[in-house]
Structure formats: structure tokens, C-alpha cells
Write an enzyme that holds these catalytic residues in place. Sequence first.
Site, mmCIF file in Angstrom:
data_model
loop_
_atom_site.group_PDB
_atom_site.id
_atom_site.type_symbol
_atom_site.label_atom_id
_atom_site.label_comp_id
_atom_site.label_asym_id
_atom_site.label_seq_id
_atom_site.Cartn_x
_atom_site.Cartn_y
_atom_site.Cartn_z
ATOM 1 C CG ASP A 106 -1.873 1.086 1.351
ATOM 2 O OD1 ASP A 106 -2.019 1.848 0.383
ATOM 3 O OD2 ASP A 106 -2.495 1.240 2.430
ATOM 4 C CE LYS A 134 -5.368 -0.828 -0.501
ATOM 5 N NZ LYS A 134 -5.771 -0.458 0.886
HETATM 6 P P1 IMP Z 1 2.239 -0.615 3.631
HETATM 7 O O1 IMP Z 1 3.427 -0.629 4.562
HETATM 8 O O2 IMP Z 1 1.418 0.641 3.808
HETATM 9 O O3 IMP Z 1 2.577 -0.861 2.191
HETATM 10 O O4 IMP Z 1 1.241 -1.715 4.120
HETATM 11 C C1 IMP Z 1 1.447 -3.036 3.980
HETATM 12 C C2 IMP Z 1 0.621 -3.798 4.987
HETATM 13 O O5 IMP Z 1 -0.553 -3.072 5.390
HETATM 14 C C3 IMP Z 1 0.113 -5.065 4.383
HETATM 15 O O6 IMP Z 1 1.016 -6.123 4.547
HETATM 16 C C4 IMP Z 1 -1.197 -5.278 5.127
HETATM 17 O O7 IMP Z 1 -0.953 -5.978 6.329
HETATM 18 C C5 IMP Z 1 -1.681 -3.906 5.472
HETATM 19 N N1 IMP Z 1 -2.730 -3.424 4.527
HETATM 20 C C6 IMP Z 1 -2.626 -2.452 3.581
HETATM 21 N N2 IMP Z 1 -3.786 -2.290 2.903
HETATM 22 C C7 IMP Z 1 -4.647 -3.187 3.433
HETATM 23 C C8 IMP Z 1 -6.024 -3.535 3.127
HETATM 24 O O8 IMP Z 1 -6.692 -2.989 2.238
HETATM 25 N N3 IMP Z 1 -6.548 -4.536 3.889
HETATM 26 C C9 IMP Z 1 -5.855 -5.185 4.874
HETATM 27 N N4 IMP Z 1 -4.584 -4.899 5.177
HETATM 28 C C10 IMP Z 1 -3.979 -3.915 4.467
#
Ligand code: IMP
Length: 198
Positions: A106, A134
Amino acid sequence: MNQPDMNNDIERVLYSEAEIAQAAKRVGEQLAADYQDRTPIILSVLKGAVLWTVDVMRHMQYAEVEFIDVSSYNGGIASSGNVDLVTDLQTDINGRDIVIMEDIVDTGRSLKFMIELLKSRGAKSVKTASLLDKKDGRVVEATVDYVGFDVPKAFVVGYGLDYKQLYRNLPYVGVLKREVYDPQHADIVDTVDITPNH
Ligand code: IMP
């Protein structure tokens, strides 16, 4: 009294069990081809990537599996901005080829944190295979090399992804009803385009 059916908490299914199985096969076969002369370490990110990891690995040849747990969410629906190493991997990765298995990328913070960690420990190469990408959520630069699906900016659960530790065991990926995580604003209709782009 029996619990209600958790499928009723899902607004709509984005990726069905069959579509996910196809994506796992496609990514697994691609990894098998790309790593045919090496034995990579498949680094599964707990807990969300476990289902994706085992389904992709079925289509690969020689590969080791390890686990790591990093946390940036603290159980809510928005990233906290800080990434913590919760459970470290248990093996020496110096000189090894690593494939990080993520459920979703994300903001990119977790992935960037892990890539830097693995490189600082002497990994020979680090690639990433994520069930969902995402891209619109990116805050830091982080590239996903193998993507199951490009997912729109909505909060999704299922097939490993959770909300407050629930829904990981749904066989599909879907959008959670707003009333589940924001009961006060259950009447607001999300304007975000959540049409699957495949
Ligand atoms: P980032 O560090 O923001 O890229 O987030 C990564 C982590 O956030 C993922 O491994 C998920 O555990 C959580 N995450 C991000 N988006 C979602 C979502 O839409 N649903 C559930 N978990 C999410």
C-alpha cells in the site's frame, strides 16, 4: 447462539477463489522460470501472505521458505507510518536470493523497510511478489516485481488480509462493508472505483 455468516460483512467480491488460484499459478510459474538456476529463499510476511505463499510455491521448483513479521497497521484500517520488526527471520541470508511474499503493498513503507533490512544483511538479490498492489496508496518508492492484481484504493479483506485479525480465512478478496469498521458512517457510499481491473 450461532455466530452470523462472516460473508455478510463483505460489500463485494473483487477477486474470486478461482481468479486467485490462476494468479498464484501465473506468478509461481514466472518465479520458477526466473529462478531456475538458483534456490531462492521465499520470505513470507506474516500473517497476511501465508495463503498466497503456499499457493505460489506449489508452482515452483527448489525453494526455501522463511517468515518475517513487520507491523505498520496496529489493527486499524490506516497505516501508522512507523514500521516495526515484530518477528525476525531465522536464517543467514548473506549472498542469498530473496523473494519477499506480500499480501498487499500500500504505502510501500513495510516493503521498503524489509528491502533495506535484507540488503544490509548481504542479500544477493531482493525481489517482491505481492498478491495485491495498491499503487495509488504509495507514499514511499517501492516496486513490486510480481503482481497478482492491481487493486484500487479500498480497504480489502480475505485470503490472508484481515481487519482486526478476522476474515483472513475467506477464500476470496473482497471489500469490507463500511458499517463493519465505521458504524457511525454506514450510510456513506464510497466514491472510490472498486471495479476489478482485469
Ligand atoms: P504498507 O506498509 O502501507 O505498504 O502496508 C502493507 C501492509 O498493510 C500489508 O502487509 C497489510 O498488512 C496492510 N494493509 C494495507 N492495505 C490493506 C487492506 O486494504 N486490507 C488489509 N490490510 C492492508
